[in-house]
Design a protein around this motif. Structure first.
Motif, PDB file in Angstrom:
ATOM      1  N   THR A 133       2.071   8.823   4.636  1.00  0.00           N
ATOM      2  CA  THR A 133       1.265   8.054   5.588  1.00  0.00           C
ATOM      3  C   THR A 133       2.144   7.173   6.471  1.00  0.00           C
ATOM      4  O   THR A 133       3.103   6.575   5.994  1.00  0.00           O
ATOM      5  CB  THR A 133       0.267   7.154   4.814  1.00  0.00           C
TER       6      THR A 133
ATOM      7  N   ASN B 287       0.833  -1.206   0.000  1.00  0.00           N
ATOM      8  CA  ASN B 287       0.000   0.000   0.000  1.00  0.00           C
ATOM      9  C   ASN B 287       0.866   1.255   0.000  1.00  0.00           C
ATOM     10  O   ASN B 287       0.554   2.231  -0.678  1.00  0.00           O
ATOM     11  CB  ASN B 287      -0.927   0.015   1.226  1.00  0.00           C
ATOM     12  N   ALA B 288       1.964   1.195   0.759  1.00  0.00           N
ATOM     13  CA  ALA B 288       2.880   2.339   0.802  1.00  0.00           C
ATOM     14  C   ALA B 288       3.487   2.558  -0.582  1.00  0.00           C
ATOM     15  O   ALA B 288       3.580   3.686  -1.078  1.00  0.00           O
ATOM     16  CB  ALA B 288       3.972   2.078   1.842  1.00  0.00           C
TER      17      ALA B 288
ATOM     18  N   SER C  84     -12.403  -0.169  -2.830  1.00  0.00           N
ATOM     19  CA  SER C  84     -10.966  -0.263  -3.027  1.00  0.00           C
ATOM     20  C   SER C  84     -10.461   1.008  -3.686  1.00  0.00           C
ATOM     21  O   SER C  84     -10.878   1.370  -4.769  1.00  0.00           O
ATOM     22  CB  SER C  84     -10.627  -1.465  -3.901  1.00  0.00           C
ATOM     23  N   GLY C  85      -9.601   1.694  -3.018  1.00  0.00           N
ATOM     24  CA  GLY C  85      -9.033   2.937  -3.536  1.00  0.00           C
ATOM     25  C   GLY C  85      -8.308   2.734  -4.844  1.00  0.00           C
ATOM     26  O   GLY C  85      -8.426   3.536  -5.769  1.00  0.00           O
ATOM     27  N   ALA C  86      -7.596   1.638  -4.910  1.00  0.00           N
ATOM     28  CA  ALA C  86      -6.811   1.376  -6.115  1.00  0.00           C
ATOM     29  C   ALA C  86      -7.731   1.229  -7.315  1.00  0.00           C
ATOM     30  O   ALA C  86      -7.453   1.733  -8.399  1.00  0.00           O
ATOM     31  CB  ALA C  86      -5.965   0.129  -5.938  1.00  0.00           C
TER      32      ALA C  86
ATOM     33  N   GLY D 150      -6.424  -6.044   1.787  1.00  0.00           N
ATOM     34  CA  GLY D 150      -5.040  -5.716   2.116  1.00  0.00           C
ATOM     35  C   GLY D 150      -4.817  -5.062   3.462  1.00  0.00           C
ATOM     36  O   GLY D 150      -4.197  -5.642   4.347  1.00  0.00           O
ATOM     37  N   PHE D 151      -5.355  -3.872   3.639  1.00  0.00           N
ATOM     38  CA  PHE D 151      -5.085  -3.123   4.859  1.00  0.00           C
ATOM     39  C   PHE D 151      -5.485  -3.920   6.106  1.00  0.00           C
ATOM     40  O   PHE D 151      -4.777  -3.945   7.107  1.00  0.00           O
ATOM     41  CB  PHE D 151      -5.841  -1.789   4.817  1.00  0.00           C
TER      42      PHE D 151
ATOM     43  N   LYS E 163       1.362   6.146  -7.142  1.00  0.00           N
ATOM     44  CA  LYS E 163       0.235   7.002  -7.557  1.00  0.00           C
ATOM     45  C   LYS E 163       0.660   8.471  -7.649  1.00  0.00           C
ATOM     46  O   LYS E 163       0.314   9.160  -8.611  1.00  0.00           O
ATOM     47  CB  LYS E 163      -0.927   6.885  -6.571  1.00  0.00           C
TER      48      LYS E 163
ATOM     49  N   HIS F 160      -5.328  -5.314  -5.142  1.00  0.00           N
ATOM     50  CA  HIS F 160      -6.151  -6.473  -5.436  1.00  0.00           C
ATOM     51  C   HIS F 160      -5.635  -7.746  -4.812  1.00  0.00           C
ATOM     52  O   HIS F 160      -5.788  -8.816  -5.343  1.00  0.00           O
ATOM     53  CB  HIS F 160      -6.332  -6.619  -6.954  1.00  0.00           C
TER      54      HIS F 160
ATOM     55  N   ALA G 267       0.963   4.078  -2.892  1.00  0.00           N
ATOM     56  CA  ALA G 267       0.735   5.502  -2.613  1.00  0.00           C
ATOM     57  C   ALA G 267       1.823   6.346  -3.277  1.00  0.00           C
ATOM     58  O   ALA G 267       1.552   7.436  -3.796  1.00  0.00           O
ATOM     59  CB  ALA G 267       0.710   5.741  -1.103  1.00  0.00           C
TER      60      ALA G 267
ATOM     61  N   TYR H 145     -11.607   5.335   2.001  1.00  0.00           N
ATOM     62  CA  TYR H 145     -10.804   4.239   1.456  1.00  0.00           C
ATOM     63  C   TYR H 145     -10.478   3.148   2.463  1.00  0.00           C
ATOM     64  O   TYR H 145     -10.377   1.976   2.113  1.00  0.00           O
ATOM     65  CB  TYR H 145      -9.490   4.779   0.868  1.00  0.00           C
ATOM     66  N   ILE H 146     -10.268   3.568   3.702  1.00  0.00           N
ATOM     67  CA  ILE H 146      -9.891   2.554   4.678  1.00  0.00           C
ATOM     68  C   ILE H 146     -11.059   2.194   5.583  1.00  0.00           C
ATOM     69  O   ILE H 146     -11.260   1.041   5.937  1.00  0.00           O
ATOM     70  CB  ILE H 146      -8.664   3.021   5.496  1.00  0.00           C
TER      71      ILE H 146
ATOM     72  N   MET I 104      -3.446  10.889   2.632  1.00  0.00           N
ATOM     73  CA  MET I 104      -4.918  10.955   2.617  1.00  0.00           C
ATOM     74  C   MET I 104      -5.373  12.039   3.585  1.00  0.00           C
ATOM     75  O   MET I 104      -4.724  12.275   4.606  1.00  0.00           O
ATOM     76  CB  MET I 104      -5.518   9.627   3.105  1.00  0.00           C
TER      77      MET I 104
ATOM     78  N   ASP J 141       5.454   6.073   4.504  1.00  0.00           N
ATOM     79  CA  ASP J 141       5.780   6.372   3.106  1.00  0.00           C
ATOM     80  C   ASP J 141       5.649   7.861   2.864  1.00  0.00           C
ATOM     81  O   ASP J 141       5.023   8.571   3.651  1.00  0.00           O
ATOM     82  CB  ASP J 141       4.842   5.597   2.177  1.00  0.00           C
TER      83      ASP J 141
HETATM   84  P1  ADP Z   1      -6.218  -2.131  -2.007  1.00  0.00           P
HETATM   85  O1  ADP Z   1      -4.768  -1.864  -1.822  1.00  0.00           O
HETATM   86  O2  ADP Z   1      -6.477  -3.401  -2.743  1.00  0.00           O
HETATM   87  O3  ADP Z   1      -6.949  -0.981  -2.587  1.00  0.00           O
HETATM   88  P2  ADP Z   1      -6.207  -2.079   0.798  1.00  0.00           P
HETATM   89  O4  ADP Z   1      -7.142  -2.593   1.841  1.00  0.00           O
HETATM   90  O5  ADP Z   1      -4.828  -2.586   0.861  1.00  0.00           O
HETATM   91  O6  ADP Z   1      -6.855  -2.395  -0.583  1.00  0.00           O
HETATM   92  O7  ADP Z   1      -6.169  -0.521   0.899  1.00  0.00           O
HETATM   93  C1  ADP Z   1      -7.366   0.217   0.825  1.00  0.00           C
HETATM   94  C2  ADP Z   1      -7.119   1.636   0.362  1.00  0.00           C
HETATM   95  O8  ADP Z   1      -6.582   2.422   1.409  1.00  0.00           O
HETATM   96  C3  ADP Z   1      -6.107   1.790  -0.746  1.00  0.00           C
HETATM   97  O9  ADP Z   1      -6.677   1.560  -2.003  1.00  0.00           O
HETATM   98  C4  ADP Z   1      -5.697   3.253  -0.591  1.00  0.00           C
HETATM   99  O10 ADP Z   1      -6.633   4.113  -1.201  1.00  0.00           O
HETATM  100  C5  ADP Z   1      -5.769   3.446   0.887  1.00  0.00           C
HETATM  101  N1  ADP Z   1      -4.454   3.313   1.484  1.00  0.00           N
HETATM  102  C6  ADP Z   1      -3.962   2.273   2.201  1.00  0.00           C
HETATM  103  N2  ADP Z   1      -2.703   2.503   2.589  1.00  0.00           N
HETATM  104  C7  ADP Z   1      -2.360   3.715   2.101  1.00  0.00           C
HETATM  105  C8  ADP Z   1      -1.171   4.518   2.157  1.00  0.00           C
HETATM  106  N3  ADP Z   1      -0.070   4.105   2.788  1.00  0.00           N
HETATM  107  N4  ADP Z   1      -1.216   5.736   1.552  1.00  0.00           N
HETATM  108  C9  ADP Z   1      -2.313   6.159   0.903  1.00  0.00           C
HETATM  109  N5  ADP Z   1      -3.448   5.442   0.802  1.00  0.00           N
HETATM  110  C10 ADP Z   1      -3.477   4.234   1.395  1.00  0.00           C
END
Ligand code: ADP
Ligand code: MG
Length: 618
Positions: free
Chosen positions: A176, A41-42, A102-104, A129-130, A48, A125, A45, A95-96, A87, A82
């Protein structure tokens, strides 16, 4: 500061009370992947933000992406920081705080079509994840400041799904921090070296620099330079174009990734374009013994993030004997293994790799036969196993598959058949034990017939496969079915007398005794097996070795071929000397001995009889 501090409490949407236990149970066996998820995720970010900059959407930021993983046993925390896009409070909630979103996914949808490849390299995907952090933490803090500025945010989430949000929070640098408060289940990861090992396993080739810090470690002088080195290689060899890679680089990569001091025999660098889109390097390791070959390692990556070793669902099992790395960014990883198997994409990857491997083997064979023969013993097991498992591999590579000739050289099947036209058309003679079968081998060689070596367990099945694939061609072990090739012309009359004599000598009144006229007159008698029944016996042995109980085993039928052209046999059939029984016993024993090893009692009896023969000579 005169700013108003908002403090908001809430609960994760989408029925978290159901989801949290599922996450824990579902991922429990693989706890360590929390680190992969959070570091991914880091990395996302940062990727992106870099993408926004390259698209011209963000103008005034210039930065080097950087991820720091730190651990403190004292504070019981693991933190992943990171300097990516960050955010704001709304985004954290969106997103969280909302598992289903899913933000991605949203990011990709938004920028799809903006520019060619604009969404390349975004990891995601993997699933939830988080939330995988809750496998090892009972509380996770997300502290973030967006690249757009505004208020920073601290969002604290407990493992029951309840959260607390503080806005603004004291974070002044963009990016973050994910702070995981480690619970009893995650205890082991508080150990810096354990955590470092997990980081190395999953993140050694991630595209963004990662730094590792043990917060509890006292800084000694001279340490600083060390800490400043990233733990990862952001541009792994497989991402480069094969034409830019040197042999030295390939070898160094192999030594590093597989911890093998030996050089690999050869390798192939695969770059498959649309629609397959995967890259990788496969190495053929040098083998030390027959089964060493089964201990290969093929590491699967997803956009430079390690996913797993030796995934049978993605690559055919026999390719797992090799070592290598495969990066498959198109692979849907958050689906079940059975789905992966049923998925056409996986079949296509396999087919592509198999074709490349066969091409490589063919080109080695064609370009430097001598060198190829030199490495044959190392790749033989692989090639035979591959041919057994996959007819397509066999069909592509068959022209390059070698057979080792006893007493020198290598031949392909077609070369053998060509040279055997005059003497033994369509029959390939092979030996499974050159020492034991020396007698049979020299009889065949005396007739100008080549004998090849098939001495390994796998050869029994390989020989069957070759017969299936090559109509008319028969394989015969040198001690099977005494062949026409060794017989002189003319009818031979059966001798009741010899039959009786040898049955008594063998202590077996059912022994089949055949009278033949062999071209090599120096041999009195040999044992002959039926090729078919011996193969049955071999199969039983393989099953037994595999732990399968076939009940009692299976012994091949054998018969004693008595050579009526041999002077000793002539004497036995013409005379009735007192010594005949002893001679027959010795002849029989020697026939057995040239076929297999004696057991303890047979050995004692043989020695005693031999002394008796000697005493008669004195
Ligand atoms: P995914 O990575 O598949 O989208 P996650 O559960 O891992 O699902 O993360 C959810 C969302 O949280 C991410 O899509 C992103 O938008 C946000 N996110 C998580 N970690 C970070 C981060 N370190 N910096 C910015 N956004 C983050
Ligand atoms: Mg993720």
């Amino acid at each position: 500061m005169a700013e108003e501090i908002k403090n908001e409490k809430g609960g994760i949407s989408v029925e978290t009370e159901h989801i949290f236990p599922i996450i824990k149970r579902w991922l429990y066996s693989d706890k360590e992947i929390f680190l992969r998820e959070i570091v991914s995720n880091a990395s996302d970010a940062i990727t992106k933000l870099q993408r926004l900059i390259s698209l011209g959407e963000v103008k005034d930021i210039e930065f080097d992406g950087r991820i720091t993983v730190s651990v403190s046993k004292k504070a019981r925390t693991i933190t992943v920081s990171d300097n990516g896009l960050g955010m704001d409070a709304e985004e954290v909630k969106k997103y969280i705080g909302n598992i289903a979103l899913s933000g991605a996914l949203e990011f990709i949808q938004k920028y799809e079509g903006e520019s060619e490849g604009a969404t390349d390299g975004i990891i995601g995907h993997f699933g939830l994840g988080f939330y995988s952090a809750f496998m090892v933490a009972d509380k996770v803090d997300v502290i973030s400041l967006s690249y757009r500025g505004g208020d920073s945010v601290k969002w604290e989430c407990a493992d029951d799904g309840s959260y607390e949000m503080t806005v603004p929070y004291e974070k002044s640098e963009r990016g973050t921090d994910i702070v995981m408060h480690i619970n009893a289940e995650g205890e082991e990861y508080l150990n810096a070296s354990t955590l470092r090992a997990v980081l190395d396993k999953y993140c050694s080739f991630m595209p963004i620099e990662i730094y590792f810090v043990d917060d509890d470690a006292e800084t000694k002088e001279g340490d600083e330079a060390d800490e400043e080195k990233p733990i990862n290689d952001t541009t792994p060899l497989w991402q480069k174009s094969p034409s830019e890679c040197t042999d030295e680089e390939y070898k160094a990569f192999y030594h590093k990734v597989f911890g093998d001091f030996n050089d690999p025999l050869f390798w192939l660098h695969i770059k498959a374009d649309y629609p397959l889109n995967f890259k990788g390097i496969l190495y053929f390791p040098k083998l030390t013994h027959e089964f060493a070959s089964l201990e290969g390692q093929v590491k699967l990556y997803y956009n430079q993030v390690f996913v797993a070793d030796n995934i049978k669902e993605v690559i055919p099992e026999y390719l797992l004997m090799l070592r290598g790395v495969l990066d498959c960014p198109e692979l849907p990883l958050n689906v079940s293994r059975s789905y992966l198997q049923a998925n056409g994409y996986v079949d296509k990857i396999s087919a592509h790799i198999v074709k490349k491997v066969a091409d490589k083997i063919n080109s080695l064979f064609k370009n430097d036969r001598e060198k190829f023969e030199g490495m044959w013993s190392d790749i033989k097991t692989f090639c035979e196993y591959a041919a057994l498992c996959d007819r397509k591999f066999y069909d592509k590579a068959k022209g390059s598959l070698l057979m080792e000739v006893v007493h020198g050289g290598f031949v392909t099947l077609s070369e053998y058949l060509e040279s055997a036209k005059e003497t033994n058309e369509n029959t390939v003679y092979y030996s499974s034990d050159v020492e034991l079968q020396a007698q049979y081998i020299s009889m065949l060689e005396g007739k100008g017939i080549k004998v090849v070596k098939f001495a390994q367990m796998i050869d029994t099945q390989f020989v069957q496969m070759l017969e299936g694939a090559n109509e008319n061609v028969k394989f015969k072990r040198v001690d099977s079915d005494i062949t026409d090739a060794l017989k002189a012309d003319g009818e031979v009359e059966h001798s009741e007398k010899l039959e009786k004599l040898f049955r008594e000598a063998a202590g077996d009144d059912k022994l089949t005794v055949k009278c033949e006229r062999l071209t090599d007159t120096s041999i009195p008698a040999i044992l002959s097996f039926s090729e078919e029944s011996r193969r049955m016996e071999d199969m039983f042995k393989i099953y037994a070795a595999g732990g399968m109980n076939m009940g009692g085993g299976f012994a091949a039928e054998n018969s004693l071929v008595v050579n009526v052209e041999n002077p000793l046999i002539k004497k036995l059939s013409e005379s009735d000397g007192e010594i005949n029984a002893l001679l027959a016993k010795q002849i029989y024993s020697l026939a057995v001995l040239s076929q297999r090893r004696f057991d303890e009692n047979e050995m004692k009896a043989f020695l005693a009889a031999s002394y008796e023969v000697l005493s008669k000579l004195s």
